[in-house]
Design a protein around this motif. Structure first.
Motif, mmCIF file in Angstrom:
data_model
loop_
_atom_site.group_PDB
_atom_site.id
_atom_site.type_symbol
_atom_site.label_atom_id
_atom_site.label_comp_id
_atom_site.label_asym_id
_atom_site.label_seq_id
_atom_site.Cartn_x
_atom_site.Cartn_y
_atom_site.Cartn_z
ATOM 1 N N THR A 5 84.820 -82.523 -67.203
ATOM 2 C CA THR A 5 85.659 -82.092 -67.886
ATOM 3 C C THR A 5 86.480 -80.808 -66.964
ATOM 4 O OG1 THR A 5 84.755 -82.709 -69.807
ATOM 5 C CG2 THR A 5 86.437 -81.133 -70.168
ATOM 6 N N ASN A 6 87.554 -80.717 -66.803
ATOM 7 C CA ASN A 6 88.424 -79.932 -66.238
ATOM 8 C C ASN A 6 89.209 -79.258 -67.283
ATOM 9 O OD1 ASN A 6 87.357 -80.679 -63.556
ATOM 10 N ND2 ASN A 6 88.721 -82.441 -63.546
ATOM 11 N N ALA A 7 89.323 -77.900 -67.119
ATOM 12 C CA ALA A 7 89.925 -76.981 -68.108
ATOM 13 C C ALA A 7 91.384 -77.370 -67.904
ATOM 14 C CB ALA A 7 90.016 -75.700 -67.741
ATOM 15 N N GLY A 8 92.328 -77.763 -69.108
ATOM 16 C CA GLY A 8 93.504 -77.954 -69.193
ATOM 17 C C GLY A 8 93.842 -79.528 -68.684
ATOM 18 N N ASP A 9 92.910 -80.066 -68.193
ATOM 19 C CA ASP A 9 93.033 -81.816 -67.777
ATOM 20 C C ASP A 9 92.498 -82.719 -69.082
ATOM 21 O OD1 ASP A 9 92.216 -81.200 -64.440
ATOM 22 O OD2 ASP A 9 94.148 -80.694 -65.499
ATOM 23 N N ASP A 10 92.995 -83.924 -69.014
ATOM 24 C CA ASP A 10 92.488 -84.802 -70.111
ATOM 25 C C ASP A 10 91.045 -85.178 -69.411
ATOM 26 O OD1 ASP A 10 94.868 -85.298 -71.184
ATOM 27 O OD2 ASP A 10 95.671 -86.875 -69.842
ATOM 28 N N ARG A 11 90.177 -85.498 -70.329
ATOM 29 C CA ARG A 11 88.858 -85.836 -70.040
ATOM 30 C C ARG A 11 88.721 -86.691 -68.812
ATOM 31 N NH1 ARG A 11 83.627 -86.699 -73.891
ATOM 32 N NH2 ARG A 11 82.589 -87.900 -72.464
ATOM 33 N N MET A 12 87.864 -86.518 -67.920
ATOM 34 C CA MET A 12 87.862 -87.344 -66.819
ATOM 35 C C MET A 12 86.403 -87.931 -66.820
ATOM 36 S SD MET A 12 90.380 -86.813 -64.854
ATOM 37 C CE MET A 12 90.360 -86.945 -63.298
ATOM 38 N N GLU A 13 86.244 -89.325 -66.481
ATOM 39 C CA GLU A 13 85.281 -90.004 -66.538
ATOM 40 C C GLU A 13 84.832 -90.600 -64.978
ATOM 41 O OE1 GLU A 13 83.012 -90.840 -68.889
ATOM 42 O OE2 GLU A 13 84.101 -89.902 -70.481
ATOM 43 N N LYS A 14 83.823 -90.462 -64.632
ATOM 44 C CA LYS A 14 83.227 -90.937 -63.241
ATOM 45 C C LYS A 14 82.901 -92.178 -63.245
ATOM 46 C CE LYS A 14 80.050 -89.780 -59.772
ATOM 47 N NZ LYS A 14 78.940 -88.867 -59.204
ATOM 48 N N ILE A 15 83.286 -93.051 -62.445
ATOM 49 C CA ILE A 15 83.050 -94.607 -62.134
ATOM 50 C C ILE A 15 82.472 -94.540 -61.065
ATOM 51 C CG2 ILE A 15 84.452 -95.389 -64.020
ATOM 52 C CD1 ILE A 15 86.402 -96.171 -61.864
ATOM 53 N N ASN A 16 81.621 -95.618 -60.736
ATOM 54 C CA ASN A 16 81.094 -95.904 -59.407
ATOM 55 C C ASN A 16 81.550 -97.392 -59.115
ATOM 56 O OD1 ASN A 16 79.359 -93.875 -58.774
ATOM 57 N ND2 ASN A 16 77.815 -94.599 -60.255
ATOM 58 N N VAL A 17 82.282 -97.437 -57.963
ATOM 59 C CA VAL A 17 83.120 -98.463 -57.290
ATOM 60 C C VAL A 17 82.455 -98.703 -55.932
ATOM 61 C CG1 VAL A 17 85.484 -99.424 -56.850
ATOM 62 C CG2 VAL A 17 85.170 -97.953 -58.710
ATOM 63 N N ARG A 18 82.155 -100.053 -55.810
ATOM 64 C CA ARG A 18 81.779 -100.645 -54.464
ATOM 65 C C ARG A 18 82.941 -101.274 -53.590
ATOM 66 N NH1 ARG A 18 76.258 -100.514 -53.539
ATOM 67 N NH2 ARG A 18 75.200 -100.122 -55.435
ATOM 68 N N VAL A 19 83.419 -100.785 -52.499
ATOM 69 C CA VAL A 19 84.598 -101.447 -51.878
ATOM 70 C C VAL A 19 84.163 -102.057 -50.570
ATOM 71 C CG1 VAL A 19 86.263 -100.116 -53.317
ATOM 72 C CG2 VAL A 19 85.383 -99.272 -50.862
ATOM 73 N N PRO A 20 84.617 -102.768 -50.086
ATOM 74 C CA PRO A 20 84.381 -103.203 -48.661
ATOM 75 C C PRO A 20 84.608 -102.183 -47.534
ATOM 76 C CG PRO A 20 85.818 -104.819 -49.693
ATOM 77 C CD PRO A 20 85.650 -103.653 -50.575
ATOM 78 N N GLU A 21 83.929 -102.181 -46.607
ATOM 79 C CA GLU A 21 84.027 -101.000 -45.674
ATOM 80 C C GLU A 21 85.281 -100.988 -45.049
ATOM 81 O OE1 GLU A 21 81.364 -99.751 -41.887
ATOM 82 O OE2 GLU A 21 80.265 -100.462 -43.567
ATOM 83 N N PRO A 22 85.875 -102.039 -44.539
ATOM 84 C CA PRO A 22 87.243 -101.977 -44.056
ATOM 85 C C PRO A 22 88.303 -101.137 -44.843
ATOM 86 C CG PRO A 22 86.289 -104.074 -43.402
ATOM 87 C CD PRO A 22 85.434 -103.319 -44.498
ATOM 88 N N LEU A 23 88.155 -101.730 -46.092
ATOM 89 C CA LEU A 23 88.994 -100.930 -47.271
ATOM 90 C C LEU A 23 88.858 -99.512 -47.463
ATOM 91 C CD1 LEU A 23 91.352 -101.084 -49.322
ATOM 92 C CD2 LEU A 23 89.512 -101.797 -51.105
ATOM 93 N N LEU A 24 87.586 -99.260 -47.348
ATOM 94 C CA LEU A 24 87.309 -97.613 -47.347
ATOM 95 C C LEU A 24 87.661 -97.011 -46.206
ATOM 96 C CD1 LEU A 24 85.910 -95.282 -48.933
ATOM 97 C CD2 LEU A 24 83.842 -95.961 -47.655
#
Length: 91
Positions: A5-24
């Motif tokens: 949660t950041n002050a003044g911001d909407d609630r943020m959720e952390k997600i884990n995403v796997r992406v192919p190395e070339p895309l990263l």
């Protein structure tokens, strides 16, 4: 998922995403070049665009709109009501 949660911001959720190395690698090359302050900010923006895509008109549609505008300016168009009357159509 954990919540950040950041002050003044909407609630943020952390997600884990796997992406192919070339895309990263591409993301890492692009986020700062495009003016983002962080990779996360760039990815959030990309996700917003995916969730709420902007409307893009094809060249064909843009050409048709230009032709229609010209017809209207030359008085070559009629109202829907007039067209129904001419074609003897009921509402």
């Amino acid at each position: 998922m954990s919540a950040d949660t950041n002050a003044g911001d909407d609630r943020m959720e952390k997600i884990n995403v796997r992406v192919p190395e070339p895309l990263l690698e591409t993301i890492n090359e692009e986020w700062e070049r495009r003016g983002y302050s962080s990779r996360s900010e760039a990815i959030r923006d990309a996700l917003r665009d995916w969730a709420n895509p902007s409307v893009t008109l094809s060249e064909e549609t843009l050409d048709d709109l230009e032709a229609s505008r010209g017809q209207a300016e030359r008085g070559e168009t009629v109202s829907a009501e007039e067209a129904r009357e001419r074609l003897d159509l009921d509402d």
